[in-house]
Every structure is written in C-alpha cells, then in structure tokens.
Design a protein around this motif. Structure first.
Motif, PDB file in Angstrom:
ATOM      1  N   GLY A 148       0.780  -1.226   0.000  1.00  0.00           N
ATOM      2  CA  GLY A 148       0.000   0.000   0.000  1.00  0.00           C
ATOM      3  C   GLY A 148       0.811   1.276   0.000  1.00  0.00           C
ATOM      4  N   VAL A 149       1.948   1.282  -0.707  1.00  0.00           N
ATOM      5  CA  VAL A 149       2.839   2.436  -0.673  1.00  0.00           C
ATOM      6  C   VAL A 149       2.285   3.587  -1.520  1.00  0.00           C
ATOM      7  N   THR A 150       2.249   4.751  -0.915  1.00  0.00           N
ATOM      8  CA  THR A 150       1.854   5.986  -1.603  1.00  0.00           C
ATOM      9  C   THR A 150       2.925   7.032  -1.356  1.00  0.00           C
ATOM     10  N   LYS A 151       3.300   7.764  -2.424  1.00  0.00           N
ATOM     11  CA  LYS A 151       4.284   8.823  -2.302  1.00  0.00           C
ATOM     12  C   LYS A 151       3.860  10.004  -3.170  1.00  0.00           C
ATOM     13  N   ARG A 152       3.857  11.187  -2.564  1.00  0.00           N
ATOM     14  CA  ARG A 152       3.504  12.403  -3.293  1.00  0.00           C
ATOM     15  C   ARG A 152       4.676  13.373  -3.267  1.00  0.00           C
ATOM     16  N   TYR A 153       4.897  14.061  -4.367  1.00  0.00           N
ATOM     17  CA  TYR A 153       5.809  15.185  -4.443  1.00  0.00           C
ATOM     18  C   TYR A 153       4.963  16.405  -4.781  1.00  0.00           C
ATOM     19  N   GLY A 154       4.735  17.242  -3.797  1.00  0.00           N
ATOM     20  CA  GLY A 154       3.844  18.377  -3.998  1.00  0.00           C
ATOM     21  C   GLY A 154       2.430  17.886  -4.223  1.00  0.00           C
ATOM     22  N   THR A 155       1.821  18.308  -5.310  1.00  0.00           N
ATOM     23  CA  THR A 155       0.445  17.895  -5.613  1.00  0.00           C
ATOM     24  C   THR A 155       0.402  16.639  -6.466  1.00  0.00           C
ATOM     25  N   ARG A 156       1.566  16.132  -6.867  1.00  0.00           N
ATOM     26  CA  ARG A 156       1.594  14.975  -7.757  1.00  0.00           C
ATOM     27  C   ARG A 156       1.770  13.682  -6.977  1.00  0.00           C
ATOM     28  N   THR A 157       0.880  12.729  -7.208  1.00  0.00           N
ATOM     29  CA  THR A 157       1.001  11.403  -6.614  1.00  0.00           C
ATOM     30  C   THR A 157       1.823  10.540  -7.565  1.00  0.00           C
ATOM     31  N   VAL A 158       3.030  10.184  -7.136  1.00  0.00           N
ATOM     32  CA  VAL A 158       3.947   9.430  -7.992  1.00  0.00           C
ATOM     33  C   VAL A 158       3.747   7.926  -7.812  1.00  0.00           C
ATOM     34  N   VAL A 159       3.494   7.503  -6.586  1.00  0.00           N
ATOM     35  CA  VAL A 159       3.193   6.102  -6.285  1.00  0.00           C
ATOM     36  C   VAL A 159       1.862   6.084  -5.542  1.00  0.00           C
ATOM     37  N   ASP A 160       0.933   5.261  -6.002  1.00  0.00           N
ATOM     38  CA  ASP A 160      -0.446   5.336  -5.534  1.00  0.00           C
ATOM     39  C   ASP A 160      -0.927   3.973  -5.035  1.00  0.00           C
ATOM     40  N   ASP A 161      -0.842   3.755  -3.717  1.00  0.00           N
ATOM     41  CA  ASP A 161      -1.348   2.528  -3.097  1.00  0.00           C
ATOM     42  C   ASP A 161      -0.762   1.284  -3.774  1.00  0.00           C
ATOM     43  N   LEU A 162       0.547   1.287  -3.939  1.00  0.00           N
ATOM     44  CA  LEU A 162       1.235   0.227  -4.676  1.00  0.00           C
ATOM     45  C   LEU A 162       1.480  -0.982  -3.777  1.00  0.00           C
ATOM     46  N   THR A 163       1.104  -2.152  -4.270  1.00  0.00           N
ATOM     47  CA  THR A 163       1.273  -3.394  -3.514  1.00  0.00           C
ATOM     48  C   THR A 163       1.762  -4.500  -4.442  1.00  0.00           C
ATOM     49  N   PHE A 164       2.871  -5.138  -4.079  1.00  0.00           N
ATOM     50  CA  PHE A 164       3.343  -6.337  -4.775  1.00  0.00           C
ATOM     51  C   PHE A 164       4.378  -7.009  -3.893  1.00  0.00           C
ATOM     52  N   SER A 165       4.784  -8.210  -4.261  1.00  0.00           N
ATOM     53  CA  SER A 165       5.792  -8.929  -3.485  1.00  0.00           C
ATOM     54  C   SER A 165       6.711  -9.701  -4.413  1.00  0.00           C
ATOM     55  N   CYS A 166       7.912  -9.999  -3.929  1.00  0.00           N
ATOM     56  CA  CYS A 166       8.901 -10.807  -4.649  1.00  0.00           C
ATOM     57  C   CYS A 166       9.354 -11.907  -3.697  1.00  0.00           C
TER      58      CYS A 166
END
Length: 328
Positions: A7-25
């Motif tokens: 569930g990774v989310t990352k924003r830079y200012g108003t831009r969401t670069v990573v949005d609720d990202l989920t995966f595994s290796c």
C-alpha cells in the motif's frame, strides 16, 4: 527472504507518484519491475532502500524496513546507478573499501572481481572504465556482502551481448540458490529472457502482476464494444478473467463464440471480435501502459535519480556498515 511493498503511496507536492502500490517478490524468483518513465519505479526503489519515505504504506525486506536491518548491505545488495562509482579509485580499491566497510573476509574483493569479469581491470581507475564495465563493478558492489536479496536498476545498460548473457546466468544462479531478485529495466527483450515473474506499473499503480508465462501467453478473445463499461461489467459478473487494454479493447479468457453469446444475452453491441494474439512482452507492455505518453519520474530538488547518493553525502549520511548502493 521476500520483498513486500504494501500500500505504498508517495507524493511530491500535488503529484502522486506512487499510488497505493502493492506487490511482493519471493525467494527463488527473478521479478521484472516494468513501467514507462514516470510510472513510479525509481521512487518505489528509493522507498525500498530507505532513501525516500512513503507517505503511506511500507516497503519491507524480510519483514523489516531496509534502514532498520542490522546489516543492510549484507541483507540486500543494491545497484541503482553505476555512474555514481568514484572515478578516481581503481576497481580493486572500490571493492576493498566495500569489503572493509561490510567487515567481509580479506580477499572477498578479488573474488568478486573474478566473478564479475573485471580481474584484468582490477588496477585500472574507474574513470577509465567503459559504461558496461562500471555496470559490472556496480553489480559487484551489490554482491560483495553476500546478500539474500538483489535490487538492480537497468543492470543490462551498456553491456555487450556476452555481458548480457553473463548477467542472465548470474541472476538465474542467484535465484536458484534461494535468493530474491527485483530487476527494473526498459530493455523488454532482455527482461523476457531473464525473469520468471513480472510486476507492471503505470501512473504509480500495478496494472498487471504474475508469471512471465501468464502475462505473455494470450488465451481467448480480443473484443471491442460500443459500451466498454457494460462489457467489463458483464465479464466481471460472469467471473471471466479479462484485461482492459488502453486502446479500448478487452482481452478475455473466453472463446470467441462464447463471447458472442454473452454479448447477445447482455444486449451489448460488439465493434470487434477475434482471437487474441500476443506479440510477447513488448506488446503486453505497451497495451497495458501506453508508454509513449509517460512523463519522467518526479524527483526532489537536489536528489539523484535513479541512483543513490554515496555514504556520507549530506542527503543520506551512512554509518560504516550501511552502503545500500554504489560507493561514491
């Protein structure tokens, strides 16, 4: 040792670069991490290596954040930017510094130089290395701590055909011995020849995840409809596996005749109907991502992308036993 992105989310200012990202290796696998420029790959790797902090969610290695590991570089070897290697040192000096920093046995540097095919260039300064040689040395730095996990960004760049074959064998051997590999690359043909699992992201979200065979073996029908949402809703109600393509068509695991019957029953007007044909990973990638429309990843002012700053840099001071990337 598994990699888990939850569930990774990352924003830079108003831009969401990573949005609720989920995966595994998982251990024993080589996972290809694919997406167009701007999809969020580099940002995800920075979060995984604790160079950036997620606004939400977590990225874990063996159940812990990279920065919280007792011996990070002896758990996960990382190469995000081979050009960050110090140009004034020789290859041997670079690896001996890593050897001492990680408290590895004497002679490990020479062993790694042999393994990455640079023994003859051991005393040559890195500034005189070709790009492909720097890639090999960067992989060597990632390997020197005998990690259980490898995270590599564009490792095939600059490698000649023999070097690419060497890299494939290296990664396959690492995974076959129980290691976990996460490999980010734009070279789709090399990815297809190297990995056994894929995570495809676009606009910060996973658009497809699965084995290489699952993603590149097309079964069933490629279909278009006057009302695409009605078609997707009908496929979902019938629990038919399907993928919505960016060109408006849908690939569904249903025979063309059965698709026609479903459309007739649901009173959906079809605009195209045919057997789905796969052109391999490249065709799948472009159909899922519309890569030509992507923009570059956002970066913070003064932040390297996609590489990592060297130990002791102002943006990421590193203790003696923490060298998550190439040594500057």
């Amino acid at each position: 040792m598994a990699i888990e992105v939850r569930g990774v989310t990352k924003r830079y200012g108003t831009r969401t670069v990573v949005d609720d990202l989920t995966f595994s290796c998982e251990p024993g696998t080589v996972t290809g991490f694919l997406g167009p420029n701007g999809a969020g790959k580099s940002t995800t790797l920075r979060i995984l290596t604790s160079l950036a902090q997620a606004d939400a969610g977590e990225a874990l290695v063996g159940g812990r954040r990279f920065v919280d590991l007792e011996n990070p570089a002896r758990t996960m070897g990382v190469m995000l930017d081979a050009t960050a290697l110090g140009r004034g040192r020789t290859g041997l000096e670079t690896l001996r510094l890593a050897e001492r920093t990680l408290r590895m046995p004497a002679g490990r540097a020479e062993e790694i130089l042999e393994r990455v095919g640079l023994a003859d260039a051991a005393r040559k300064r890195v500034g005189g290395y070709s790009y492909g040689m720097r890639q090999r040395l960067g992989i060597g730095v990632a390997l020197i701590g005998e990690p259980k996990v490898l995270v590599l960004d564009e490792p095939a760049n600059g490698l000649d055909p023999e070097g690419i074959r060497w890299m494939r064998r290296l990664l396959r051997s690492f995974a076959d011995s129980g290691g976990t590999v996460l490999l980010s690359s734009h070279q789709l043909r090399e990815v297809q020849a190297t990995v056994d699992r894929l995570v495809v992201i676009n606009q910060g979200r996973v658009v497809r995840e699965g084995t290489l065979e699952e993603l590149t073996t097309t079964r069933g029908t490629r279909v278009g409809a006057e009302q695409p949402q009605a078609l997707l809703a009908a496929l979902q109600r019938e629990e038919v596996p399907h993928v919505a393509r960016l060109d408006g068509l849908v690939d569904a695991e249903l025979a063309p005749a059965d698709m026609g019957r479903l459309a007739l029953r649901e009173q959906i007007v079809l605009t195209s109907l045919g057997v789905a044909e796969s052109g391999g990973l490249e065709e799948v990638f472009f159909s899922l991502t519309g890569a030509a429309e992507a923009q570059p990843d956002a970066t913070l002012p003064g932040q390297q992308a996609p590489g990592l700053p060297g130990p002791g840099s102002p943006s990421h001071p590193a203790p003696a036993d923490r060298i998550p990337a190439t040594i500057a």
